[in-house]
Design a protein around this motif. Structure first.
Motif, PDB file in Angstrom:
ATOM      1  N   GLN A  22       0.834  -1.202   0.000  1.00 12.73           N
ATOM      2  CA  GLN A  22       0.000   0.000   0.000  1.00 12.73           C
ATOM      3  C   GLN A  22       0.871   1.255   0.000  1.00 12.73           C
ATOM      4  OE1 GLN A  22      -2.356  -0.722   3.480  1.00 12.73           O
ATOM      5  NE2 GLN A  22      -3.450  -2.435   2.542  1.00 12.73           N
ATOM      6  N   LEU A  23       1.894   1.263   0.846  1.00 19.40           N
ATOM      7  CA  LEU A  23       2.822   2.402   0.877  1.00 19.40           C
ATOM      8  C   LEU A  23       3.532   2.581  -0.461  1.00 19.40           C
ATOM      9  CD1 LEU A  23       4.606   2.207   4.336  1.00 19.40           C
ATOM     10  CD2 LEU A  23       3.371   4.158   3.405  1.00 19.40           C
ATOM     11  N   LEU A  24       4.002   1.489  -1.013  1.00 21.39           N
ATOM     12  CA  LEU A  24       4.726   1.534  -2.280  1.00 21.39           C
ATOM     13  C   LEU A  24       3.836   2.112  -3.381  1.00 21.39           C
ATOM     14  CD1 LEU A  24       7.470   0.713  -3.503  1.00 21.39           C
ATOM     15  CD2 LEU A  24       6.466  -1.519  -4.000  1.00 21.39           C
ATOM     16  N   LEU A  25       2.609   1.624  -3.482  1.00 19.64           N
ATOM     17  CA  LEU A  25       1.695   2.120  -4.511  1.00 19.64           C
ATOM     18  C   LEU A  25       1.330   3.579  -4.260  1.00 19.64           C
ATOM     19  CD1 LEU A  25      -0.042   1.712  -7.002  1.00 19.64           C
ATOM     20  CD2 LEU A  25      -1.835   0.763  -5.515  1.00 19.64           C
ATOM     21  N   TYR A  26       1.046   3.927  -3.021  1.00 20.53           N
ATOM     22  CA  TYR A  26       0.667   5.307  -2.697  1.00 20.53           C
ATOM     23  C   TYR A  26       1.795   6.273  -3.039  1.00 20.53           C
ATOM     24  CZ  TYR A  26      -1.189   9.293  -0.116  1.00 20.53           C
ATOM     25  OH  TYR A  26      -1.653  10.535   0.230  1.00 20.53           O
ATOM     26  N   LEU A  27       3.017   5.962  -2.621  1.00 14.66           N
ATOM     27  CA  LEU A  27       4.156   6.846  -2.910  1.00 14.66           C
ATOM     28  C   LEU A  27       4.422   6.926  -4.410  1.00 14.66           C
ATOM     29  CD1 LEU A  27       6.525   5.914   0.037  1.00 14.66           C
ATOM     30  CD2 LEU A  27       5.048   7.917  -0.178  1.00 14.66           C
ATOM     31  N   PHE A  28       4.266   5.810  -5.116  1.00 10.84           N
ATOM     32  CA  PHE A  28       4.425   5.818  -6.566  1.00 10.84           C
ATOM     33  C   PHE A  28       3.411   6.757  -7.216  1.00 10.84           C
ATOM     34  CE2 PHE A  28       2.993   4.197 -10.689  1.00 10.84           C
ATOM     35  CZ  PHE A  28       4.178   4.277 -11.416  1.00 10.84           C
ATOM     36  N   LEU A  29       2.142   6.642  -6.804  1.00 14.10           N
ATOM     37  CA  LEU A  29       1.102   7.491  -7.389  1.00 14.10           C
ATOM     38  C   LEU A  29       1.349   8.971  -7.088  1.00 14.10           C
ATOM     39  CD1 LEU A  29      -2.031   5.262  -6.738  1.00 14.10           C
ATOM     40  CD2 LEU A  29      -0.897   5.711  -8.943  1.00 14.10           C
ATOM     41  N   ILE A  30       1.893   9.266  -5.927  1.00 18.11           N
ATOM     42  CA  ILE A  30       2.248  10.655  -5.609  1.00 18.11           C
ATOM     43  C   ILE A  30       3.352  11.150  -6.540  1.00 18.11           C
ATOM     44  CG2 ILE A  30       3.412  12.109  -3.897  1.00 18.11           C
ATOM     45  CD1 ILE A  30       1.777  10.629  -1.760  1.00 18.11           C
ATOM     46  N   ILE A  31       4.356  10.327  -6.765  1.00 18.19           N
ATOM     47  CA  ILE A  31       5.494  10.720  -7.597  1.00 18.19           C
ATOM     48  C   ILE A  31       5.088  10.945  -9.051  1.00 18.19           C
ATOM     49  CG2 ILE A  31       7.685   9.898  -8.565  1.00 18.19           C
ATOM     50  CD1 ILE A  31       8.135   8.500  -5.824  1.00 18.19           C
ATOM     51  N   VAL A  32       4.201  10.100  -9.576  1.00 15.35           N
ATOM     52  CA  VAL A  32       3.876  10.191 -11.009  1.00 15.35           C
ATOM     53  C   VAL A  32       2.686  11.102 -11.315  1.00 15.35           C
ATOM     54  CG1 VAL A  32       4.846   7.916 -11.488  1.00 15.35           C
ATOM     55  CG2 VAL A  32       2.384   8.130 -11.023  1.00 15.35           C
ATOM     56  N   SER A  33       1.992  11.569 -10.283  1.00 14.65           N
ATOM     57  CA  SER A  33       0.789  12.366 -10.546  1.00 14.65           C
ATOM     58  C   SER A  33       1.122  13.826 -10.854  1.00 14.65           C
ATOM     59  CB  SER A  33      -0.173  12.277  -9.360  1.00 14.65           C
ATOM     60  OG  SER A  33       0.394  12.858  -8.215  1.00 14.65           O
ATOM     61  N   ASP A  34       0.166  14.493 -11.492  1.00 14.13           N
ATOM     62  CA  ASP A  34       0.324  15.910 -11.780  1.00 14.13           C
ATOM     63  C   ASP A  34      -0.093  16.737 -10.569  1.00 14.13           C
ATOM     64  OD1 ASP A  34      -2.479  16.008 -11.732  1.00 14.13           O
ATOM     65  OD2 ASP A  34      -2.686  16.321 -13.891  1.00 14.13           O
ATOM     66  N   ARG A  35      -0.191  18.042 -10.737  1.00 15.72           N
ATOM     67  CA  ARG A  35      -0.492  18.919  -9.598  1.00 15.72           C
ATOM     68  C   ARG A  35      -1.882  18.697  -9.019  1.00 15.72           C
ATOM     69  NH1 ARG A  35      -2.341  24.613 -11.252  1.00 15.72           N
ATOM     70  NH2 ARG A  35      -3.195  24.249 -13.314  1.00 15.72           N
ATOM     71  N   HIS A  36      -2.754  18.028  -9.766  1.00 13.24           N
ATOM     72  CA  HIS A  36      -4.090  17.713  -9.261  1.00 13.24           C
ATOM     73  C   HIS A  36      -4.156  16.288  -8.697  1.00 13.24           C
ATOM     74  CE1 HIS A  36      -5.589  21.428 -10.897  1.00 13.24           C
ATOM     75  NE2 HIS A  36      -5.082  21.110 -12.073  1.00 13.24           N
ATOM     76  N   GLY A  37      -3.019  15.603  -8.675  1.00  9.98           N
ATOM     77  CA  GLY A  37      -2.976  14.239  -8.164  1.00  9.98           C
ATOM     78  C   GLY A  37      -3.395  13.193  -9.174  1.00  9.98           C
ATOM     79  N   LEU A  38      -3.454  13.540 -10.453  1.00  9.09           N
ATOM     80  CA  LEU A  38      -3.953  12.633 -11.490  1.00  9.09           C
ATOM     81  C   LEU A  38      -2.828  11.919 -12.216  1.00  9.09           C
ATOM     82  CD1 LEU A  38      -6.588  15.060 -13.046  1.00  9.09           C
ATOM     83  CD2 LEU A  38      -6.989  13.269 -11.332  1.00  9.09           C
ATOM     84  N   SER A  39      -3.058  10.633 -12.519  1.00 11.09           N
ATOM     85  CA  SER A  39      -2.111   9.866 -13.337  1.00 11.09           C
ATOM     86  C   SER A  39      -2.858   8.740 -14.043  1.00 11.09           C
ATOM     87  CB  SER A  39      -0.970   9.298 -12.491  1.00 11.09           C
ATOM     88  OG  SER A  39      -1.458   8.390 -11.546  1.00 11.09           O
TER      89      SER A  39
END
Length: 161
Positions: free
Chosen positions: A60-77
């Protein structure tokens, strides 16, 4: 390190100012100070301080941190599950469990192809685990202690194969 005293306004109305000690921090490698260029990702300090970190498992941590890193300023990826699994080195089943848990915890939204990292909810959905205070609690609940005891019961030279 030098200690420095900063004058700060006190919350106590009887006192105009109070002294607060702070640590003056100097970069270890001044020529290697990070610079924000291009895209930028951030994690609120609340994520650690208020128990969100402690409430998540490894995947869960790994996926959450990954999504934060790859998302744009609105949190989208838009990363696909197969690309995520490849980059994170996890199985599809592990990805699905982690993704669904993050959705249930109100940390992300997912519409089938688009992820959104959400602002942190007011409280963690799961409380942080209680502190382990004695040997009995350590033996019953600490994964490292449990592993050590199991390995000890097989003998020190037991091969993990």
């Amino acid at each position: 390190m030098k200690m420095k005293h900063n004058r700060v306004k006190s919350l106590d109305p009887r006192s105009k100012y109070s002294l607060r000690a702070s640590i003056e921090k100097n970069p270890i490698e001044p020529c290697r100070i990070r610079k924000i260029t291009g895209s930028f990702a951030f994690i609120e300090h609340r994520f650690l301080r208020e128990g969100f970190w402690a409430s998540l498992n490894h995947h869960q941590l790994l996926l959450y941190l990954f999504l934060i890193i790859v998302s744009d300023r609105h949190g989208l990826s838009y990363y696909s599950y197969d690309k995520i699994c490849t980059l994170l080195g996890i199985l599809v089943d592990e990805y699905i469990l982690a993704r669904n848990a993050l959705i249930d915890l109100d940390l992300i939204a997912f519409d089938g192809s688009l992820f959104q990292v959400l602002s942190l909810p007011d409280k963690t959905a799961l409380p942080s685990p209680a502190a382990l205070n004695n040997q009995k609690q350590m033996e019953q609940h600490d994964p490292a202690t449990i592993h050590h005891l199991v390995m000890q019961s097989f003998g020190r030279n037991h091969d993990r194969n």
